[in-house]
Structure formats: structure tokens, C-alpha cells
Design a protein around this motif. Structure first.
Motif, PDB file in Angstrom:
ATOM      1  N   ARG A   1      75.876  60.989-128.518  1.00  0.00           N
ATOM      2  CA  ARG A   1      76.495  60.118-129.513  1.00  0.00           C
ATOM      3  C   ARG A   1      75.963  58.684-129.462  1.00  0.00           C
ATOM      4  O   ARG A   1      75.747  58.054-130.501  1.00  0.00           O
ATOM      5  CB  ARG A   1      78.014  60.126-129.286  1.00  0.00           C
TER       6      ARG A   1
ATOM      7  N   SER B   1      72.559  58.160-131.324  1.00  0.00           N
ATOM      8  CA  SER B   1      72.367  58.898-132.560  1.00  0.00           C
ATOM      9  C   SER B   1      73.181  58.352-133.720  1.00  0.00           C
ATOM     10  O   SER B   1      74.117  57.570-133.540  1.00  0.00           O
ATOM     11  CB  SER B   1      72.741  60.377-132.347  1.00  0.00           C
ATOM     12  N   VAL B   2      72.796  58.805-134.908  1.00  0.00           N
ATOM     13  CA  VAL B   2      73.615  58.634-136.106  1.00  0.00           C
ATOM     14  C   VAL B   2      73.898  60.035-136.637  1.00  0.00           C
ATOM     15  O   VAL B   2      73.141  60.979-136.379  1.00  0.00           O
ATOM     16  CB  VAL B   2      72.893  57.794-137.179  1.00  0.00           C
TER      17      VAL B   2
ATOM     18  N   PRO C   1      67.642  57.914-134.703  1.00  0.00           N
ATOM     19  CA  PRO C   1      66.966  57.271-135.840  1.00  0.00           C
ATOM     20  C   PRO C   1      65.633  56.646-135.455  1.00  0.00           C
ATOM     21  O   PRO C   1      65.207  55.646-136.036  1.00  0.00           O
ATOM     22  CB  PRO C   1      67.983  56.204-136.265  1.00  0.00           C
TER      23      PRO C   1
ATOM     24  N   VAL D   1      69.926  54.787-141.358  1.00  0.00           N
ATOM     25  CA  VAL D   1      70.732  56.002-141.537  1.00  0.00           C
ATOM     26  C   VAL D   1      70.217  56.801-142.726  1.00  0.00           C
ATOM     27  O   VAL D   1      70.044  58.033-142.644  1.00  0.00           O
ATOM     28  CB  VAL D   1      72.226  55.650-141.726  1.00  0.00           C
TER      29      VAL D   1
ATOM     30  N   THR E   1      66.946  58.440-141.812  1.00  0.00           N
ATOM     31  CA  THR E   1      67.124  59.589-140.929  1.00  0.00           C
ATOM     32  C   THR E   1      67.669  60.789-141.692  1.00  0.00           C
ATOM     33  O   THR E   1      67.287  61.939-141.428  1.00  0.00           O
ATOM     34  CB  THR E   1      68.055  59.223-139.760  1.00  0.00           C
TER      35      THR E   1
END
Length: 294
Positions: free
Chosen positions: A196, A199-200, A213, A255, A258
């Protein structure tokens, strides 16, 4: 130093000169055995396939599941000749395809370039096939193996040809960005779940998934172009497909970038679903409050 590791590496060196059809046949049998015996990992694969391909009939997903274990075994055994066979053997078995201009940009360009290399089973073959044909400084990021002898074997194998600089994840981003801004090439595999904090959450086959990302981030910081590289297992060895540069990438929205990466990756996977790295628990990290999928 592990005795098991020493024996395993010696075994792989011995396989380097085995004819490819024989080695692939061995991998086929080993893959079928793994599919039957490695029950926990098979459940991960089957769950991933059910999440990503709910519209496919169960018998078709089972076929993909069996095939992916075969590709796991075959691609692992192929490291014997990738890392130990004569150069001419490796060059003959790794074929580059794509537009000549795109291939030339990858091999001989001078502008910063990130190769988006998704986790298809031929990713090590693609990296080797590229670096042996290019004088460019190439950087790749790796995770340390638990056994020091195996770790050394992997690092040396991946840097066997060309001007390759392997960097550990703990080295941070500064050497990566510096190499890019110097006109280097980064072989990047960002389609993984590293938890977590790193990450996104963006869609992957319509399901929110934790994704680093880094493609957007490194492209922006390194002022680098992005070109996808798809690796494909073939009867003759491997096909390394160089796709056109992604235009209008990156943006100021990591975001969104990604999410676009995952969307395009899903399209690549659709073309060869058995060759993607389904043995990884891709949906391990879940959004807050969401139940585990495994």
C-alpha cells in the motif's frame, strides 16, 4: 553458501548446451507436474484468471492455467542457455520485431528512454536480447535473492552482455534518474504489487489493484520517452516486440498515467494470456475495507 544453490546452478550450466526442443520438452513435462503439485500457487493463478477473465468458460481458463505453468518452467530452464550458452546461440534464439525506426531508437538512440517491460515470462530473454545488441548504458532494478549465491548468479546472468548496470531497490531513485538524464536506458517492470505505501489503486481488468506509479514518475524525472517491450516465448526461442513510443506520456497526473499503463497492459495480455505472470498475487493488497480476494 548453499549446497543446494551450487548444485542447482551447476545443473543449469549443464543444460546450456541441450538442444532447445529437448529443453522445452523437459519444461513442458515439468510445467504439467507443477500445475498438479503446486496447489497453493495454482489456486493463485486460477483466482487471478477468474478475476480478469470472468467471461471465459471455465475449461478455457483451465487451459490457460496449465499453459502458464508450462511457460513458467520453460522460461526458467531457458535461463541456462541465456546465461551460459555461446553468444551466437543466444542471438539466434532471440528475435527482434517491430518498426525499424523504433528498434533503432531502442538500440542506438541517445535520448533518455524507459522500456516498459511487463511481466511476461520472456522478460529476461528480452532484456538479454536487447543489451547484447546495443552499446547503450542500460539500467535495471532487481530484488535481492535470499541465497547470496543465487543472487550473484542472477545479477551476473542479467548483466552478461552489453553495458548493464543492475540497481537494487534499496539504492533509491537518484542513480536511476541520473542514468536516464545521461541518455541511458531503463528496463522497467512496474506491473507488480509492492504494498500500500508504494502504490496507487487503479483499475486492472476493471478491478482496483495496487500498482507502483514508477513508470510515470521515472519518465517525468528522467525526461524520458516510454516504449513498450513485449516478450513472447516461441518454438525457436523468444520474440522481442518493440512497440511505438507512447505519445503524451507522462502527464502531471501520475495516477491517471498508471491507470493508462494498466489499461494498455490488459490489452497486451489479451493477445497472449497464457504468457503473463499469473503466479504472482497481483490483487494481494486491497483498498481499505475490501475483503481479500485470495
Amino acid at each position: 553458501m548453499s549446497v543446494t544453490a551450487r548444485i542447482g546452478i551447476g545443473f543449469m550450466k549443464g543444460l546450456a548446451h541441450v538442444p532447445l526442443p529437448v529443453l522445452r520438452g523437459f519444461g513442458y513435462v515439468l510445467g504439467r507436474i507443477l500445475h498438479s503439485a503446486a496447489v497453493p500457487r495454482r489456486r493463485v493463478v486460477d483466482k487471478n484468471l477468474a478475476i480478469c477473465f470472468p467471461g471465459k468458460p471455465p475449461e478455457q481458463r483451465k487451459r490457460i492455467s496449465v499453459e502458464t505453468f508450462i511457460y513458467v518452467a520453460q522460461s526458467w530452464l531457458d535461463r541456462a542457455w541465456l546465461w551460459h550458452a555461446p553468444r551466437e546461440v543466444v542471438e539466434r534464439r532471440t528475435k527482434m520485431v517491430g518498426a525499424p525506426g523504433d528498434i533503432d531508437e531502442v538500440l542506438h538512440g541517445t535520448t533518455p528512454l524507459i522500456l516498459f517491460a511487463p511481466h511476461f515470462y520472456g522478460l529476461d530473454a528480452a532484456a538479454t536480447g536487447l543489451t547484447m545488441r546495443s552499446p547503450r548504458e542500460s539500467t535495471t532494478i532487481y530484488t535481492t535473492q535470499r541465497d547470496p549465491m543465487i543472487d550473484e548468479w542472477v545479477r551476473v546472468g542479467r548483466a552478461r552482455f552489453g553495458n548493464v548496470k543492475p540497481l537494487n531497490r534499496v539504492d533509491g531513485i537518484k542513480p536511476i534518474v541520473a542514468a536516464l538524464r545521461n541518455g541511458g536506458l531503463l528496463y522497467l517492470l512496474p506491473d507488480m504489487d509492492f504494498g500500500r505505501d508504494q502504490s496507487v489503486f487503479v483499475p486492472f481488468f476493471g478491478v482496483p489493484v495496487a500498482t507502483v506509479p514508477s513508470l510515470s514518475r521515472f519518465s517525468r524525472l528522467g525526461r524520458a520517452k516510454v516504449i513498450p517491450i513485449l516478450s513472447r516465448v516461441t518454438k525457436e526461442g523468444y520474440e522481442i516486440e518493440v512497440l511505438p513510443e507512447w505519445k503524451d506520456f507522462p502527464t502531471d497526473d501520475a495516477v491517471a498515467d498508471t491507470a493508462l499503463m494498466n489499461e494498455r497492459l490488459a490489452g497486451y495480455i489479451e493477445a497472449m494470456p497464457s504468457q503473463y505472470y499469473w503466479v504472482h498475487r497481483r490483487f494481494k493488497t486491497r483498498p481499505e475495507g475490501a475483503p481479500s480476494l485470495y
